[in-house]
Design a protein around this motif. Structure first.
Motif, PDB file in Angstrom:
ATOM      1  N   TYR A   1      -6.218  10.370  12.109  1.00 25.88           N
ATOM      2  CA  TYR A   1      -7.414   9.990  11.374  1.00 25.88           C
ATOM      3  C   TYR A   1      -7.131   8.666  10.671  1.00 25.88           C
ATOM      4  CZ  TYR A   1      -4.923  12.159   7.427  1.00 25.88           C
ATOM      5  OH  TYR A   1      -3.991  12.502   6.491  1.00 25.88           O
ATOM      6  N   SER A   2      -8.208   7.971  10.245  1.00 25.22           N
ATOM      7  CA  SER A   2      -8.088   6.611   9.719  1.00 25.22           C
ATOM      8  C   SER A   2      -8.853   6.461   8.412  1.00 25.22           C
ATOM      9  CB  SER A   2      -8.624   5.588  10.730  1.00 25.22           C
ATOM     10  OG  SER A   2      -7.912   5.651  11.945  1.00 25.22           O
ATOM     11  N   GLU A   3      -8.304   5.613   7.549  1.00 23.41           N
ATOM     12  CA  GLU A   3      -8.981   5.145   6.354  1.00 23.41           C
ATOM     13  C   GLU A   3      -8.639   3.671   6.183  1.00 23.41           C
ATOM     14  OE1 GLU A   3      -8.582   7.512   2.852  1.00 23.41           O
ATOM     15  OE2 GLU A   3      -8.515   9.404   3.972  1.00 23.41           O
ATOM     16  N   SER A   4      -9.396   2.983   5.335  1.00 24.05           N
ATOM     17  CA  SER A   4      -9.189   1.542   5.191  1.00 24.05           C
ATOM     18  C   SER A   4      -9.203   1.135   3.733  1.00 24.05           C
ATOM     19  CB  SER A   4     -10.270   0.764   5.944  1.00 24.05           C
ATOM     20  OG  SER A   4     -10.149   0.989   7.331  1.00 24.05           O
ATOM     21  N   ILE A   5      -8.611  -0.043   3.498  1.00 24.70           N
ATOM     22  CA  ILE A   5      -8.560  -0.587   2.142  1.00 24.70           C
ATOM     23  C   ILE A   5      -8.389  -2.090   2.238  1.00 24.70           C
ATOM     24  CG2 ILE A   5      -6.046  -0.339   1.933  1.00 24.70           C
ATOM     25  CD1 ILE A   5      -6.498   0.353  -1.035  1.00 24.70           C
ATOM     26  N   THR A   6      -8.908  -2.785   1.260  1.00 24.82           N
ATOM     27  CA  THR A   6      -8.699  -4.224   1.121  1.00 24.82           C
ATOM     28  C   THR A   6      -7.732  -4.460  -0.030  1.00 24.82           C
ATOM     29  OG1 THR A   6     -10.909  -4.723   1.943  1.00 24.82           O
ATOM     30  CG2 THR A   6      -9.806  -6.445   0.698  1.00 24.82           C
ATOM     31  N   VAL A   7      -6.690  -5.259   0.211  1.00 23.78           N
ATOM     32  CA  VAL A   7      -5.666  -5.504  -0.805  1.00 23.78           C
ATOM     33  C   VAL A   7      -5.576  -6.999  -1.106  1.00 23.78           C
ATOM     34  CG1 VAL A   7      -4.271  -3.456  -0.408  1.00 23.78           C
ATOM     35  CG2 VAL A   7      -3.894  -5.476   0.997  1.00 23.78           C
ATOM     36  N   SER A   8      -5.168  -7.299  -2.336  1.00 26.70           N
ATOM     37  CA  SER A   8      -5.085  -8.676  -2.806  1.00 26.70           C
ATOM     38  C   SER A   8      -3.638  -9.137  -2.867  1.00 26.70           C
ATOM     39  CB  SER A   8      -5.725  -8.790  -4.197  1.00 26.70           C
ATOM     40  OG  SER A   8      -7.103  -8.575  -4.141  1.00 26.70           O
ATOM     41  N   ILE A   9      -3.485 -10.399  -3.182  1.00 24.38           N
ATOM     42  CA  ILE A   9      -2.175 -11.025  -3.240  1.00 24.38           C
ATOM     43  C   ILE A   9      -1.290 -10.342  -4.284  1.00 24.38           C
ATOM     44  CG2 ILE A   9      -3.122 -12.754  -4.801  1.00 24.38           C
ATOM     45  CD1 ILE A   9      -1.035 -14.703  -3.755  1.00 24.38           C
ATOM     46  N   GLY A  10      -0.087  -9.954  -3.864  1.00 22.88           N
ATOM     47  CA  GLY A  10       0.883  -9.360  -4.771  1.00 22.88           C
ATOM     48  C   GLY A  10       0.508  -8.013  -5.331  1.00 22.88           C
TER      49      GLY A  10
ATOM     50  N   THR B   1      -0.054  -3.972  -5.695  1.00 22.55           N
ATOM     51  CA  THR B   1       0.446  -2.664  -5.282  1.00 22.55           C
ATOM     52  C   THR B   1      -0.711  -1.692  -5.410  1.00 22.55           C
ATOM     53  OG1 THR B   1       2.712  -3.137  -5.999  1.00 22.55           O
ATOM     54  CG2 THR B   1       2.092  -0.826  -5.744  1.00 22.55           C
ATOM     55  N   ALA B   2      -1.269  -1.278  -4.261  1.00 26.70           N
ATOM     56  CA  ALA B   2      -2.448  -0.413  -4.245  1.00 26.70           C
ATOM     57  C   ALA B   2      -2.043   0.992  -3.837  1.00 26.70           C
ATOM     58  CB  ALA B   2      -3.496  -0.958  -3.277  1.00 26.70           C
ATOM     59  N   THR B   3      -2.623   1.955  -4.496  1.00 23.98           N
ATOM     60  CA  THR B   3      -2.352   3.356  -4.182  1.00 23.98           C
ATOM     61  C   THR B   3      -3.533   3.927  -3.411  1.00 23.98           C
ATOM     62  OG1 THR B   3      -0.993   3.624  -6.163  1.00 23.98           O
ATOM     63  CG2 THR B   3      -1.863   5.629  -5.132  1.00 23.98           C
ATOM     64  N   LEU B   4      -3.257   4.459  -2.218  1.00 29.29           N
ATOM     65  CA  LEU B   4      -4.290   5.084  -1.394  1.00 29.29           C
ATOM     66  C   LEU B   4      -3.733   6.399  -0.872  1.00 29.29           C
ATOM     67  CD1 LEU B   4      -7.071   4.967  -0.045  1.00 29.29           C
ATOM     68  CD2 LEU B   4      -5.991   3.810   1.894  1.00 29.29           C
ATOM     69  N   ASN B   5      -4.264   7.504  -1.366  1.00 31.45           N
ATOM     70  CA  ASN B   5      -3.862   8.827  -0.905  1.00 31.45           C
ATOM     71  C   ASN B   5      -4.688   9.177   0.325  1.00 31.45           C
ATOM     72  OD1 ASN B   5      -2.018   9.145  -3.025  1.00 31.45           O
ATOM     73  ND2 ASN B   5      -3.638   9.858  -4.398  1.00 31.45           N
ATOM     74  N   LEU B   6      -4.008   9.348   1.434  1.00 28.59           N
ATOM     75  CA  LEU B   6      -4.672   9.518   2.724  1.00 28.59           C
ATOM     76  C   LEU B   6      -5.000  10.975   2.994  1.00 28.59           C
ATOM     77  CD1 LEU B   6      -2.393   7.060   4.705  1.00 28.59           C
ATOM     78  CD2 LEU B   6      -4.702   6.632   3.886  1.00 28.59           C
ATOM     79  N   GLY B   7      -6.142  11.140   3.656  1.00 21.94           N
ATOM     80  CA  GLY B   7      -6.581  12.481   3.968  1.00 21.94           C
ATOM     81  C   GLY B   7      -7.518  13.041   2.940  1.00 21.94           C
ATOM     82  N   GLU B   8      -7.734  12.296   1.838  1.00 20.65           N
ATOM     83  CA  GLU B   8      -8.670  12.719   0.811  1.00 20.65           C
ATOM     84  C   GLU B   8     -10.002  12.009   1.032  1.00 20.65           C
ATOM     85  OE1 GLU B   8      -6.808  11.777  -2.825  1.00 20.65           O
ATOM     86  OE2 GLU B   8      -5.251  13.304  -2.643  1.00 20.65           O
ATOM     87  N   ALA B   9     -11.052  12.532   0.516  1.00 20.16           N
ATOM     88  CA  ALA B   9     -12.379  11.963   0.715  1.00 20.16           C
ATOM     89  C   ALA B   9     -12.487  10.621   0.004  1.00 20.16           C
ATOM     90  CB  ALA B   9     -13.457  12.907   0.180  1.00 20.16           C
TER      91      ALA B   9
ATOM     92  N   ILE C   1       0.864  -1.175   0.000  1.00 18.92           N
ATOM     93  CA  ILE C   1       0.000   0.000   0.000  1.00 18.92           C
ATOM     94  C   ILE C   1       0.900   1.223   0.000  1.00 18.92           C
ATOM     95  CG2 ILE C   1      -1.844   1.261   1.168  1.00 18.92           C
ATOM     96  CD1 ILE C   1      -2.624  -1.324   2.568  1.00 18.92           C
ATOM     97  N   ARG C   2       0.685   2.099  -0.950  1.00 19.55           N
ATOM     98  CA  ARG C   2       1.517   3.289  -1.046  1.00 19.55           C
ATOM     99  C   ARG C   2       0.643   4.464  -1.465  1.00 19.55           C
ATOM    100  NH1 ARG C   2       4.900   1.824  -6.580  1.00 19.55           N
ATOM    101  NH2 ARG C   2       3.165   2.106  -8.038  1.00 19.55           N
ATOM    102  N   GLY C   3       1.198   5.643  -1.377  1.00 16.78           N
ATOM    103  CA  GLY C   3       0.447   6.829  -1.783  1.00 16.78           C
ATOM    104  C   GLY C   3       1.025   8.076  -1.167  1.00 16.78           C
ATOM    105  N   GLN C   4       0.192   9.094  -1.056  1.00 14.06           N
ATOM    106  CA  GLN C   4       0.570  10.385  -0.506  1.00 14.06           C
ATOM    107  C   GLN C   4      -0.319  10.711   0.690  1.00 14.06           C
ATOM    108  OE1 GLN C   4       3.611  10.958  -2.832  1.00 14.06           O
ATOM    109  NE2 GLN C   4       2.920  12.875  -1.900  1.00 14.06           N
ATOM    110  N   VAL C   5       0.284  11.306   1.716  1.00 12.49           N
ATOM    111  CA  VAL C   5      -0.466  11.831   2.855  1.00 12.49           C
ATOM    112  C   VAL C   5      -0.653  13.323   2.632  1.00 12.49           C
ATOM    113  CG1 VAL C   5      -0.548  12.132   5.358  1.00 12.49           C
ATOM    114  CG2 VAL C   5       0.518  10.082   4.372  1.00 12.49           C
ATOM    115  N   ALA C   6      -1.915  13.757   2.640  1.00 12.25           N
ATOM    116  CA  ALA C   6      -2.202  15.171   2.387  1.00 12.25           C
ATOM    117  C   ALA C   6      -1.582  16.047   3.469  1.00 12.25           C
ATOM    118  CB  ALA C   6      -3.710  15.394   2.318  1.00 12.25           C
ATOM    119  N   GLY C   7      -1.066  17.195   3.073  1.00 11.37           N
ATOM    120  CA  GLY C   7      -0.456  18.126   4.030  1.00 11.37           C
ATOM    121  C   GLY C   7       1.008  18.317   3.747  1.00 11.37           C
ATOM    122  N   ASP C   8       1.611  19.188   4.538  1.00  7.35           N
ATOM    123  CA  ASP C   8       2.994  19.572   4.281  1.00  7.35           C
ATOM    124  C   ASP C   8       3.995  18.862   5.178  1.00  7.35           C
ATOM    125  OD1 ASP C   8       2.106  21.342   2.348  1.00  7.35           O
ATOM    126  OD2 ASP C   8       1.822  22.943   3.833  1.00  7.35           O
ATOM    127  N   ALA C   9       3.563  18.396   6.355  1.00  9.09           N
ATOM    128  CA  ALA C   9       4.502  17.824   7.321  1.00  9.09           C
ATOM    129  C   ALA C   9       4.551  16.313   7.196  1.00  9.09           C
ATOM    130  CB  ALA C   9       4.089  18.217   8.743  1.00  9.09           C
TER     131      ALA C   9
END
Length: 1013
Positions: free
Chosen positions: A95-104, A106-114, A41-49
């Motif tokens: 704050y929290s968000e969730s995702i379901t990922v499958s075998i092998g 690479t899922a992109t989840l940008n956190l802090g977005e709706a 699971i990879r992506g961007q966390v919204a914000g500057d810090a």
């Protein structure tokens, strides 16, 4: 060590990091065998810090944490597939968000977005915290060609065998077949046969090093290689897999097993079907005897916490019992011989009903321990045992059958360590797999035969089998056993790069014993005599070493893979692997002096006109080397057109090496250790006086094995088929090229996914044994001939000479189309469509390892690959229809597969050639399977379900009795003769019983009862 801003690293520091990473690979993980089972699971966390991102598995409590970069990027790798809550902590806020990922994946989840409302699933809880999980997202930004088989599909789609691999054809590019009366399930991809496939369970390859079938437990068996209850989900990759995948040249299937969770959960199932619930075959409808058949499958699973969030267990068992009726029908197809024409003692063997039973026991157990956030330890055990009674029916009586015992035990101890920006995944494995056919009768075997049609008055006519009884012909003991220590290292520390590297080392003992036939076979021309045989075929019990051909086997491989996210649009997958394998029984083999002398004294192959050098096949014990050129570059790209993962162009090119089966490599030792002899008896219609060395006058004493042994004691090599293999034999491989596009889009208010891919795959260097005997002038064919059986001149003191070389090749151009709407609880339905177009060619029919009609394949034309349909469509659907009921279906449609045919019409009988044909029908195979399930919630934790499966619901007949005869060629000795084409060619047979042969199954009803808790 604290986190450092990646963008401030100097070139020198990057070089140092690279060196340290290499040391980690070679030091921490010197021995490796790793495939992608963990998700990222990879992506961007919204914000500057910078922020800390923690992923927590909802079911098991496993946690992984990582600090995001200054630009907000984060990456969490090696996650077991499942649903995760991602907690973001920054500046005292959380704050929290969730995702379901499958075998092998690479899922992109940008956190802090709706999170879009349409993607939210029903809430689950973890320690009272409500979590809403986004559904599994299809991985679009990958160059691999393939797709996923989900747990919902495994649970809901109709099925008959409970072989989890049977769902692989829901992905385009894969064909699943269930062949013949023995109900053997096999997979193939493209033009290559099943040998090119490999299956990985929790990252460990299940390759069969001795037998065919691709993986252990899939060669010539009605059983399953792994319990379906233990499979969580799996991924099918048909082409352009990454560098971590080894020992394959066609498709890769990588599966992850279930684990225990923080809740005690279990299940039980029992399903059953019998002859009364199966439609009759066309043969049975025309009056053939219908015998009882039954199939029973049952199993249970149980898992839960030993210590919550720390130690979990999971265990499952599945059993299978099949009773298959068998009809004994004397006579070759189309020439059935009346029972009354056979001796009374033999008639009872035919009239008594018979069956072919099969049984299997499959166990799987798993312990999962997470002693800390950075640690995961797993220990798994798989044990498979099966017994099968085969080679019964048609012309084989019950006592002529073979019992086949198969075993497969595997242990896997896994330790995974996750650091801030790297992950190490290590395995210690042990495997012990064996396959051991044995005749159920010990004693002489009797083969009743009649001359082929049109040859009744000839001397030494071609013969056809009427009936076989007594001692059978198959005795083998083949297997593999040994350890591996394996590891996989992944580094996330460079922005935009995921670096993966590993080394493989495996030490295994492989063995192959084969005595064919173990019982002497006496052949009778019953048109002349039931008392005196005209021929006997046997192996001696007093010559040579009768133990197995054994060898230790060392495997070593190393790979490097960089998945480089160049920018939000472009991702490059750059990989390279190298494999090496030592098999001392082949490399250290010394050709016996007697054979070398015979070769040197054999005039035809010493003629300057001969097309090969026999010295290339003589092994001195030090002139053979292990193959060292298995370099496999694998590159790919994906380009996200708008940077939103919805429209992605992808492609790639790569090379993949499979391996040479030990069963092939051991044949030159088989031929000397387990020698087979054929002696003729000078009887009416079978004059053998021209072959004095092997021609005898019949005497009843030849029913004694000791008398047969005495025949060959003084000259043990006389008549023996000799196998010799090229000293420079290579490993088979394929070159793969692909280009395609994936799309994610909305339609009818739901999320859909589609893909279109163009594939081109070339496979090379399949092994082929061809005839080394030559005519006196060194030629293979007599003058004016370009096709036919081996020249008559035997190797002096021996028999036929077979030489093994790299020769078999295939060519595939394929178009793959898929469309699917994933099942979600909100919508209550899901569907998949998988279409495959294949233009498949091969230069040896069905990858056969023998060719007796050509000296080599240098000038042999590529023809249609046997067993491959031009067009194939597989469609599935799952729908919740209310009241706790689920309806599902699977439709398979295919055009006719190419079938073998000998063409003596187009030219003449001296110049025949193999020319495959397609049956004269639009649809070659069609099957619709349906299932409906009702589940009752008892108000407790116990749920009861009942399910009905209807296999081949419309009882479509998939005919296999096609007329492949092109007709009679002209008589080459008569200049006035003409060829006579067969007007029924390509149509169903006209006048024999094979006209009524179909591919199984007929319509079959199956009932299942189950419990979940």
């Amino acid at each position: 060590m604290g986190y450092r801003n990646r963008s401030n690293r100097s070139p020198q520091r990057r070089l140092l990091s690279c060196a340290l990473a290499s040391c980690l690979v070679l030091g921490i993980a010197p021995l490796a065998l790793a495939q992608s089972t963990g998700a990222t699971i990879r992506g961007q966390v919204a914000g500057d810090a910078a922020a800390r991102v923690t992923a927590t598995n909802i079911a098991t409590g496993l946690t992984r944490s990582v600090q995001s970069g200054a630009n907000g990027s984060y990456s969490l790798g090696g996650l077991p597939p499942g649903t995760y809550r991602l907690d973001v902590e920054r500046g005292g806020e959380r704050y929290s968000e969730s995702i379901t990922v499958s075998i092998g994946q690479t899922a992109t989840l940008n956190l802090g977005e709706a999170v879009e409302a349409s993607s939210v699933q029903p809430a689950t809880t973890l320690d009272g915290v409500v979590v809403t999980a986004a559904p599994v997202a299809i991985e679009t930004r990958t160059s691999e060609v393939g797709g996923y088989v989900t747990q919902k599909q495994l649970e809901a789609l109709p099925q008959n065998s409970r072989n989890f691999l049977a769902f692989a054809d829901t992905i385009p590019g894969i064909a699943v077949t269930r062949s013949g009366v023995d109900e053997v399930t096999s997979l193939r991809s493209g033009a290559q046969v099943s040998n090119g496939i490999n299956v990985y369970i929790d990252g460990v390859g299940q390759k069969d090093y001795v037998l065919k079938g691709g993986v252990t437990g899939q060669d010539s068996t009605a059983g399953n290689p792994f319990p379906q209850l233990a499979v969580g989900e799996y991924k099918v990759i048909t082409s352009n897999y990454k560098a971590e995948y080894d020992q394959l040249s066609s498709a890769a299937i990588t599966a992850v097993t279930k684990s225990g969770t923080n809740e005690f959960e279990g299940s039980f199932f029992w399903d059953y079907s019998n002859q009364d619930w199966m439609a009759r075959t066309p043969r049975q409808r025309r009056g053939d005897v219908v015998q009882d058949r039954s199939a029973e499958q049952y199993g249970a699973s149980f898992g839960g916490p030993i210590v919550k969030d720390l130690l979990h267990f999971f265990v499952t068992y599945e059993g299978k019992d099949i009773l298959r009726p068998r009809d004994v029908t004397p006579g070759p197809s189309g020439r059935n011989v009346p029972i009354e024409q056979l001796p009374p003692s033999v008639q009872d063997l035919i009239r008594n009903s018979t069956s072919s039973p099969f049984s299997e026991d499959l166990w799987f157990g798993k312990l999962s321990w997470t002693p800390g956030d950075a640690h995961l330890v797993e220990f798994t055990i798989k044990d498979r045992k099966e017994d099968d009674l085969v080679n019964i029916g048609n012309q084989n009586t019950a006592d002529y059958g073979t019992t086949r015992a198969g075993k497969d035990t595997r242990y896997d101890l896994r330790y995974q360590y996750s650091a801030q920006n790297w992950l190490n995944d290590a395995h210690i494995t042990y495997e012990d797999a064996s396959f051991g056919p044995r005749p159920i009768t010990s004693g002489p075997g009797f083969n009743y035969q009649i001359p082929a049609q049109g040859q009744g008055g000839n001397n030494n006519p071609a013969m056809q089998t009427v009936l076989n009884f007594g001692g059978g012909t198959d005795m083998q003991d083949k297997g593999q056993k040994g350890f591996a220590f394996q590891n996989d290292f992944t580094f996330f520390g460079w922005e935009g790069h995921t670096i993966k590297a590993g080394i493989k080392y495996k030490k295994i003992d492989i063995s192959a014993y084969q005595r064919l036939p173990p019982n002497p076979q006496y052949r009778f021309d019953i048109a002349r005599s039931f008392e005196i045989p005209y021929e006997v075929n046997f192996t001696s019990t007093g010559i040579g070493t009768m133990g197995p051909v054994e060898s230790d086997n060392t495997q070593f491989g190393i790979y490097f893979q960089d998945d480089w996210e160049v920018n939000e649009h472009l991702t490059l997958n750059l990989g390279l692997r190298w494999d090496y394998e030592q098999t001392p029984s082949f490399e250290d083999h010394v050709t016996p002096t007697s054979l070398v002398d015979a070769l040197r004294a054999y005039g035809p192959i010493n003629n300057p006109n001969v097309d090969y050098n026999y010295n290339d096949f003589i092994s001195t014990g030090n002139n053979r080397k292990a193959f060292k050129d298995a370099w496999q570059p694998r590159v790919g790209f994906s380009y996200d057109l708008f940077g939103d993962q919805r429209h992605v162009i992808f492609g790639g090119a790569g090379r993949a090496y499979s391996r040479n089966q030990f069963d092939f490599m051991a044949r030159e030792q088989y031929s000397l250790a387990f020698q087979s002899y054929t002696y003729r008896f000078n009887t009416p219609g079978h004059d053998c006086s021209s072959q004095a060395a092997t021609c005898l006058t019949w005497d009843p004493s030849y029913y004694d094995q000791a008398s047969l042994d005495a025949l060959v004691a003084t000259n043990p090599n006389n008549g023996t088929t000799v196998y010799m293999i090229d000293n420079d034999i290579k490993t088979p491989y394929s070159d793969q090229f692909s280009l395609g596009m994936r799309n994610a889009f909305g339609m009818f208010g739901h999320d859909w996914n589609s893909s279109v891919t163009l594939l081109h795959i070339l496979s090379h260097d399949g092994i082929l044994f061809s005839v080394g005997n030559r005519l006196e002038d060194g030629s293979f064919f007599p003058p004016g001939r370009s096709f036919g059986s081996a020249p008559p001149a035997n190797l002096p003191g021996f028999g036929r000479l077979l030489i093994g070389r790299n020769a078999v090749e295939t060519r595939l151009t394929s178009l793959l189309l898929s469309l699917d709407k994933p099942y979600t609880r909100e919508s209550g339905w899901g569907t998949t469509l998988a279409y495959t177009y294949s233009d498949a060619k091969e230069n040896r029919n069905n990858h056969d390892t023998f060719s007796f009609d050509y000296p080599n394949l240098d000038n042999v034309a590529f023809t249609e690959s046997l067993g491959v349909a031009k067009h194939r469509l597989v469609a599935t659907g799952i729908m919740d229809i209310g009241w706790g009921m689920t309806l599902s279906g699977k439709l398979t449609l295919a055009t006719p597969e190419a079938r073998d045919s000998l063409d003596c019409i187009s030219i003449d009988t001296w110049n025949c050639y193999f020319n495959p044909y397609y049956a004269d029908t639009t649809i070659g195979y069609k099957q619709l399977d349906l299932a409906i399930q009702k589940e009752w919630d008892t108000g407790t934790d116990l749920k009861f379900r009942i399910r009905a499966d209807l296999i081949n619901a419309f009882d479509w007949n998939n005919w296999v009795g096609w007329d492949g005869s092109r007709g009679a060629g002209r008589n080459p000795t008569d200049a006035t003769s003409v060829a006579v084409p067969n007007p029924n060619f390509g149509n169903r047979q006209l006048n024999n019983t094979s006209r009524y042969d179909i591919a199984y199954p007929t319509r079959t009803f199956k009932i299942t009862f189950g419990l979940n808790w």
